[in-house]
Design a protein around this motif. Structure first.
Motif, mmCIF file in Angstrom:
data_model
loop_
_atom_site.group_PDB
_atom_site.id
_atom_site.type_symbol
_atom_site.label_atom_id
_atom_site.label_comp_id
_atom_site.label_asym_id
_atom_site.label_seq_id
_atom_site.Cartn_x
_atom_site.Cartn_y
_atom_site.Cartn_z
ATOM 1 N N ALA A 101 5.680 11.845 4.345
ATOM 2 C CA ALA A 101 5.523 12.404 6.102
ATOM 3 C C ALA A 101 4.780 13.839 6.019
ATOM 4 C CB ALA A 101 7.319 13.331 6.190
ATOM 5 N N ALA A 102 4.401 14.744 4.884
ATOM 6 C CA ALA A 102 3.786 15.606 4.855
ATOM 7 C C ALA A 102 2.057 15.041 4.220
ATOM 8 C CB ALA A 102 4.064 16.497 3.694
ATOM 9 N N SER A 131 7.082 6.633 5.761
ATOM 10 C CA SER A 131 7.852 7.582 5.434
ATOM 11 C C SER A 131 9.235 6.816 5.228
ATOM 12 C CB SER A 131 8.392 8.637 6.782
ATOM 13 O OG SER A 131 6.967 9.579 6.439
ATOM 14 N N LEU A 132 9.397 5.804 5.178
ATOM 15 C CA LEU A 132 10.923 5.384 5.028
ATOM 16 C C LEU A 132 10.745 3.854 3.743
ATOM 17 C CD1 LEU A 132 12.552 5.219 8.408
ATOM 18 C CD2 LEU A 132 13.532 6.606 6.677
ATOM 19 N N PRO A 224 4.354 0.610 2.387
ATOM 20 C CA PRO A 224 3.746 0.047 4.132
ATOM 21 C C PRO A 224 3.077 -0.260 4.597
ATOM 22 C CG PRO A 224 2.597 2.157 2.042
ATOM 23 C CD PRO A 224 3.572 1.428 1.431
ATOM 24 N N ILE A 225 2.080 -1.713 3.403
ATOM 25 C CA ILE A 225 1.746 -3.018 4.493
ATOM 26 C C ILE A 225 3.420 -3.560 4.196
ATOM 27 C CG2 ILE A 225 1.054 -5.092 3.414
ATOM 28 C CD1 ILE A 225 -0.464 -3.627 0.786
ATOM 29 N N LEU A 226 4.400 -3.729 4.210
ATOM 30 C CA LEU A 226 5.697 -4.425 4.254
ATOM 31 C C LEU A 226 6.301 -3.696 5.923
ATOM 32 C CD1 LEU A 226 7.561 -5.132 1.440
ATOM 33 C CD2 LEU A 226 6.202 -6.599 2.703
ATOM 34 N N SER A 227 5.945 -1.673 5.273
ATOM 35 C CA SER A 227 6.922 -1.163 6.614
ATOM 36 C C SER A 227 6.233 -1.684 8.654
ATOM 37 C CB SER A 227 6.826 -0.199 6.332
ATOM 38 O OG SER A 227 7.643 -0.081 5.217
#
Length: 242
Positions: A101-102, A131-132, A224-227
């Protein structure tokens, strides 16, 4: 004495960043002279931005080196040597979520996705989703470290799942997803989260900091790819329903 060493180290960081900035500035000046011919006020405003970015990066990288790396290593070493070392899993989720997130590059990606989609994909859902996802995979990396199973048990099925999901995802989201994988592994995640894992690996009996500590960034790059692919499927489903 420490202040002198910190100053010398900052000079080294400043010199490296100057070498990185110089080709961009020279190329812009060349293009400005040959073809751009932008107004002087605009050029001066741009150079102010470049100067602020340069100073900010010098301070940021110096702070990361002097603060995040030793702090993360010490935190991992203390928790890894404690009886309640299982806390590395929930703490890993919190660390991964907060670091992503940062991460400045993640925010830039989320902003650009909103612009490119003309507002259809909002910045906030992208930032929260990334972020999750990273938080979950950092927690999984901590569990891997505690259990001692190989990283291939996570990475190979993960990328097979990515390939399968890419078959059913829109090309726009697939491209953004792979960009997100590189963006999320920025200085915040690498310097703090990886330092915690390496510190814990040093404290845990029977763990090799190299074999068991490294590899977390590969898992972070997968998250992040999956997200983003999952987020893209949700948005696509909503559009088809409407």
């Amino acid at each position: 004495m420490n202040l002198i060493l910190d100053f010398l180290d900052m000079r080294h960081v400043a010199a490296e960043l100057a070498m990185a900035f110089a080709p961009l500035v020279v190329f812009f000046l060349y293009m400005q002279y040959r073809s751009l011919h932008l107004p002087t006020a605009y050029v001066m405003r741009m150079f102010k931005g470049v100067a602020l970015s340069y100073v900010g990066l010098v301070l940021f990288l110096q702070g990361v080196t002097q603060g995040f790396l030793p702090a993360g290593t010490e935190i991992g070493r203390i928790i890894g040597g404690a009886e309640w070392r299982w806390a590395l899993v929930p703490l890993g989720f919190l660390f991964g979520f907060a670091a992503t997130a940062a991460e400045p590059a993640v925010r830039v990606l989320a902003t650009e996705m909103e612009k490119a989609s003309s507002g259809a994909v909002k910045q906030r859902p992208v930032l929260i989703t990334l972020s999750l996802g990273v938080g979950v995979f950092v927690a999984l990396g901590m569990a891997k470290l505690l259990a001692g199973f190989p990283i291939l048990w996570v990475v190979v099925p993960g990328y097979l799942l990515v390939l399968a999901m890419a078959r059913f995802s829109k090309p726009d989201y697939v491209a953004a997803a792979f960009d997100a994988g590189g963006v999320a592994t920025g200085p915040m995640t690498v310097t703090f989260v990886m330092a915690v894992v390496l510190g814990a690996a040093e404290a845990l009996e029977g763990r090799d900091p190299v074999a068991d500590g490294f590899g977390l960034i590969a898992m972070v790059a997968l998250a992040p790819i999956l997200s983003i692919m999952i987020l893209g499927m949700i948005y696509s489903r909503r559009r088809s329903d409407t």
